[in-house]
Design a protein around this motif. Structure first.
Motif: not given
Length: 138
Positions: A114-119, A100-102, A77-87, A128-132
Motif C-alpha cells: 500500500v502507498r500511504i499519504d502521510i503528514k 496517514g491515508t491509504i 520490517s514491512q516499511v519499504r520506503s518513506l519520503s517526506v518534504r518539509f512544508t 509541517k511535513l508531508a510524505g509518502i
C-alpha cells in the motif's frame, strides 16, 4: 494479529499519532539523540539573530514522528520506503499530529503493498511535513 492487504481499502485512514507539545526539553533531548546540535533549535539568542521569534523543532524530529506513525501500525520490517518534504516550521507549544491515508493498493516484487499519504500537522491543522510511505502487507 497481522494486518491484511484484503481488509484495507483506498481512502482508509491509519490510526493517528498525537504527541506531547514541543518544548525545550524535547528539543534538547533530540539534539543529543540525533547529534544535530544546530543552535537554532536550542539557543533563543541565536534563533532571534536569525530573525526567528524563538527556537523551533528540527524537521527530522517530525520525520521521526511519521516513522512512529507507521511502525505503530505495522512492524518496521514491512516499511519499504518513506519520503517526506518539509512544508512548515514546528514551533514551541505545537502539538504534532501525524496522520496517514491509504492512497493506492498494488503488487510489486511479489508483495502486496500500500502507498500511504502521510503528514504531520499541528493542533491548528497547519501542515509541517508531508510524505509518502510504501508498506508491505500480508
Amino acid at each position: 494479529m497481522t494486518l491484511q492487504f484484503s481488509t484495507v481499502q483506498v481512502g482508509d485512514e491509519i490510526p493517528l499519532l498525537t504527541l506531547q507539545a514541543i518544548n525545550r526539553t524535547t528539543l534538547a533531548l533530540y539534539c543529543g539523540a540525533s547529534g544535530d546540535h544546530n543552535p537554532i533549535h536550542v539557543d533563543i539568542d541565536f534563533a532571534r539573530k536569525a530573525r526567528m521569534p524563538d527556537v523551533f523543532a528540527h524537521g527530522m524530529l517530525s520525520a521521526a514522528y511519521l516513522g512512529r506513525l507507521l511502525t505503530a501500525w505495522v512492524p518496521q520490517s514491512q516499511v519499504r520506503s518513506l519520503s517526506v518534504r518539509f512544508t512548515g516550521i514546528t514551533q514551541l507549544g505545537h502539538i504534532p499530529i501525524c496522520t496517514g491515508t491509504i492512497a493506492e493498493k498494488f503488487e510489486a516484487d511479489g508483495e502486496k503493498r500500500v502507498r500511504i499519504d502521510i503528514k504531520c500537522s499541528n493542533q491548528y491543522g497547519e501542515e509541517k511535513l508531508a510524505g509518502i510511505a510504501v508498506l508491505a502487507l500480508a
